[in-house]
Design a protein around this motif. Sequence first.
Motif, PDB file in Angstrom:
ATOM      1  N   LEU A  58       2.854  -5.097  -8.532  1.00  0.00           N
ATOM      2  CA  LEU A  58       3.672  -4.141  -7.798  1.00  0.00           C
ATOM      3  C   LEU A  58       2.834  -3.443  -6.726  1.00  0.00           C
ATOM      4  CD1 LEU A  58       6.378  -2.516  -7.555  1.00  0.00           C
ATOM      5  CD2 LEU A  58       5.319  -0.838  -9.100  1.00  0.00           C
ATOM      6  N   GLN A  59       3.367  -3.426  -5.516  1.00  0.00           N
ATOM      7  CA  GLN A  59       2.736  -2.707  -4.410  1.00  0.00           C
ATOM      8  C   GLN A  59       3.518  -1.423  -4.148  1.00  0.00           C
ATOM      9  OE1 GLN A  59       1.800  -6.039  -1.282  1.00  0.00           O
ATOM     10  NE2 GLN A  59       3.386  -6.743  -2.709  1.00  0.00           N
ATOM     11  N   ILE A  60       2.788  -0.316  -4.014  1.00  0.00           N
ATOM     12  CA  ILE A  60       3.421   0.993  -3.820  1.00  0.00           C
ATOM     13  C   ILE A  60       2.909   1.597  -2.517  1.00  0.00           C
ATOM     14  CG2 ILE A  60       3.753   3.309  -4.756  1.00  0.00           C
ATOM     15  CD1 ILE A  60       3.237   2.165  -7.544  1.00  0.00           C
ATOM     16  N   VAL A  61       3.838   2.021  -1.655  1.00  0.00           N
ATOM     17  CA  VAL A  61       3.469   2.690  -0.407  1.00  0.00           C
ATOM     18  C   VAL A  61       4.132   4.057  -0.406  1.00  0.00           C
ATOM     19  CG1 VAL A  61       3.397   2.579   2.103  1.00  0.00           C
ATOM     20  CG2 VAL A  61       3.408   0.458   0.764  1.00  0.00           C
ATOM     21  N   ILE A  62       3.322   5.099  -0.285  1.00  0.00           N
ATOM     22  CA  ILE A  62       3.800   6.484  -0.335  1.00  0.00           C
ATOM     23  C   ILE A  62       3.362   7.193   0.934  1.00  0.00           C
ATOM     24  CG2 ILE A  62       3.680   8.676  -1.581  1.00  0.00           C
ATOM     25  CD1 ILE A  62       2.896   6.981  -4.082  1.00  0.00           C
ATOM     26  N   THR A  63       4.293   7.857   1.593  1.00  0.00           N
ATOM     27  CA  THR A  63       3.949   8.660   2.763  1.00  0.00           C
ATOM     28  C   THR A  63       4.215  10.134   2.465  1.00  0.00           C
ATOM     29  OG1 THR A  63       6.169   8.335   3.682  1.00  0.00           O
ATOM     30  CG2 THR A  63       4.438   6.811   4.399  1.00  0.00           C
ATOM     31  N   ALA A  64       3.513  11.009   3.179  1.00  0.00           N
ATOM     32  CA  ALA A  64       3.673  12.454   2.987  1.00  0.00           C
ATOM     33  C   ALA A  64       4.892  12.952   3.741  1.00  0.00           C
ATOM     34  CB  ALA A  64       2.425  13.181   3.468  1.00  0.00           C
ATOM     35  N   GLY A  65       5.574  13.930   3.151  1.00  0.00           N
ATOM     36  CA  GLY A  65       6.682  14.611   3.822  1.00  0.00           C
ATOM     37  C   GLY A  65       6.253  15.987   4.274  1.00  0.00           C
ATOM     38  N   ASN A  66       7.171  16.743   4.845  1.00  0.00           N
ATOM     39  CA  ASN A  66       6.825  18.076   5.332  1.00  0.00           C
ATOM     40  C   ASN A  66       6.537  19.050   4.196  1.00  0.00           C
ATOM     41  OD1 ASN A  66       9.822  17.684   5.088  1.00  0.00           O
ATOM     42  ND2 ASN A  66       9.830  19.900   5.367  1.00  0.00           N
ATOM     43  N   LEU A  92      -9.911   6.358  -5.614  1.00  0.00           N
ATOM     44  CA  LEU A  92      -9.653   5.866  -6.962  1.00  0.00           C
ATOM     45  C   LEU A  92      -8.564   4.795  -6.981  1.00  0.00           C
ATOM     46  CD1 LEU A  92      -9.636   9.274  -8.890  1.00  0.00           C
ATOM     47  CD2 LEU A  92     -11.501   7.612  -8.747  1.00  0.00           C
ATOM     48  N   LEU A  93      -7.768   4.720  -5.904  1.00  0.00           N
ATOM     49  CA  LEU A  93      -6.643   3.796  -5.870  1.00  0.00           C
ATOM     50  C   LEU A  93      -6.926   2.549  -5.045  1.00  0.00           C
ATOM     51  CD1 LEU A  93      -3.808   6.427  -5.287  1.00  0.00           C
ATOM     52  CD2 LEU A  93      -4.516   5.429  -7.465  1.00  0.00           C
ATOM     53  N   GLU A  94      -8.135   2.466  -4.429  1.00  0.00           N
ATOM     54  CA  GLU A  94      -8.435   1.353  -3.545  1.00  0.00           C
ATOM     55  C   GLU A  94      -8.402   0.003  -4.251  1.00  0.00           C
ATOM     56  OE1 GLU A  94     -12.135   2.421  -1.785  1.00  0.00           O
ATOM     57  OE2 GLU A  94     -11.206   3.438  -0.071  1.00  0.00           O
ATOM     58  N   SER A  95      -8.726   0.009  -5.537  1.00  0.00           N
ATOM     59  CA  SER A  95      -8.738  -1.253  -6.280  1.00  0.00           C
ATOM     60  C   SER A  95      -7.345  -1.665  -6.741  1.00  0.00           C
ATOM     61  CB  SER A  95      -9.663  -1.141  -7.503  1.00  0.00           C
ATOM     62  OG  SER A  95      -9.221  -0.106  -8.362  1.00  0.00           O
ATOM     63  N   SER A  96      -6.359  -0.796  -6.553  1.00  0.00           N
ATOM     64  CA  SER A  96      -4.988  -1.103  -6.960  1.00  0.00           C
ATOM     65  C   SER A  96      -4.170  -1.452  -5.727  1.00  0.00           C
ATOM     66  CB  SER A  96      -4.358   0.087  -7.688  1.00  0.00           C
ATOM     67  OG  SER A  96      -4.217   1.168  -6.786  1.00  0.00           O
ATOM     68  N   ASN A  97      -2.882  -1.635  -5.916  1.00  0.00           N
ATOM     69  CA  ASN A  97      -1.990  -1.921  -4.795  1.00  0.00           C
ATOM     70  C   ASN A  97      -1.204  -0.681  -4.389  1.00  0.00           C
ATOM     71  OD1 ASN A  97      -2.569  -4.717  -4.471  1.00  0.00           O
ATOM     72  ND2 ASN A  97      -1.326  -5.181  -6.272  1.00  0.00           N
ATOM     73  N   ILE A  98      -1.833   0.489  -4.506  1.00  0.00           N
ATOM     74  CA  ILE A  98      -1.179   1.753  -4.182  1.00  0.00           C
ATOM     75  C   ILE A  98      -1.753   2.283  -2.866  1.00  0.00           C
ATOM     76  CG2 ILE A  98      -0.711   4.111  -4.919  1.00  0.00           C
ATOM     77  CD1 ILE A  98      -1.048   3.125  -7.813  1.00  0.00           C
ATOM     78  N   HIS A  99      -0.891   2.517  -1.898  1.00  0.00           N
ATOM     79  CA  HIS A  99      -1.299   3.027  -0.591  1.00  0.00           C
ATOM     80  C   HIS A  99      -0.628   4.380  -0.370  1.00  0.00           C
ATOM     81  CE1 HIS A  99      -2.608  -1.128   0.366  1.00  0.00           C
ATOM     82  NE2 HIS A  99      -1.504  -1.476  -0.280  1.00  0.00           N
ATOM     83  N   ILE A 100      -1.425   5.378  -0.057  1.00  0.00           N
ATOM     84  CA  ILE A 100      -0.899   6.719   0.218  1.00  0.00           C
ATOM     85  C   ILE A 100      -1.325   7.112   1.628  1.00  0.00           C
ATOM     86  CG2 ILE A 100      -0.873   9.140  -0.461  1.00  0.00           C
ATOM     87  CD1 ILE A 100      -1.440   8.313  -3.300  1.00  0.00           C
TER      88      ILE A 100
END
Length: 412
Positions: free
Chosen positions: A77-85, A98-106
């Motif tokens: 599973l790939q997760i892409v999260i963006t910041a809101g206001n 800590l998340l670089e080795s996973s498929n999580i992008h913030i």
Amino acid sequence: MKILHTADWHIGQLFHEYDRNAEHRQFLDWLVLTIQAEQIDVLLVSGDVFDISNPSAASVKLFYTFLNRAAGARQGLQIVITAGNHDSASRLEAPIPLLESSNIHIIGTIEKNGEGKINYEKLVIPLHDPSGNIKTWCLAIPFLRMGDYPVIPDCENPYAAGVAALYQEAFDYAEQKKQQGQTIIAMGHLHTHHAEVTDLDKTERLIMGGVECIPAAAFHPDIRYVALGHIHKAQRIGGKEHIRYSGSPLPMSFSELNYKHQVIVFELDQEISHLKSIEIPLFVPLQRISPAPLPLHEILALLEQLPSARDNPEVAPYLEVKVLVDGPEPALRHKIETALAGKHVKLTTIHQIYPASVKKVPELITQEQLNELQPSDIFEKAYQSRYNSSIPDGLMELFRQVTREISNNNAE
């Protein structure tokens, strides 16, 4: 590739001072199960993960527990999260190492080099199909603050023009990286033209007085899907199926009483297909004691008929009460809370509704006329304007008594 779009979680939000931690936990539990059941390959979260920029430790723990569970529930599973206001962009990005080795992008912040050029490498994320091949490029654009977007001189709306320019430049950057058979999707946390807003959106989302509205034309026609956040009602924009708000997963106000909250799921090949909404369960219901405001004695009678807490194992609903009054009612809340003692509800708000007043042309008063008005005259005009009724004799007598005492004290 199967993609799920959600946004505006607002973890840590208080609903009229009631903690919603349990509701958010139930939603995130449901989301993990949905990711498994739908065999989701990519999860897009378009901003406002948290309700405030400095969330509580419990809220942060809830969020990262979800990320860990979701990643374990669906291999690859790939997760892409963006910041809101509502999010702190830098705080949201803090755990990236800590998340670089996973498929999580913030993606929280817009980075620029010494010359002020935007680092689009950070904002353009490759997403892979189950075989490990790049399937699409995601323009992961967070909420844009002043200074984040390009400056467009001599334009009527610098914000809208700057945001549109940023999306165009990000698309151009992705287009250069894209190879045959690959596509481009986008994320955004912004307010678009003609978006249908809720009561909360009206007071909270118009951040810059309306100039922040972005047209659907700001998104290049070759972008296959635009996953938006910021507006709490799920909807498509500009009559286009592929530009959508997913809406918030929990009700944010009583204007959403009959609204079905949802996430959006679709499949992406060269085009999007099998696009559908999946309804989110309502974990705590919203309840109005009456669709229309009623006089207090009728409201109290209806409250008395509500089930008691000891006889009802279900979750207590949030309750909104609208009372029709013809004047001040100082003990209103006490009377309603007394009627609700032991009832299976969570009282949120009490709205006092006054009879509709007849709109008149404002009366122009000269300085001489104003000097001639007595305090009781001014009080009577103010009372009539607010309550659309005459002042009760007892209240007027109390007012006159107070003014006499003030006059006597001034005379001494």
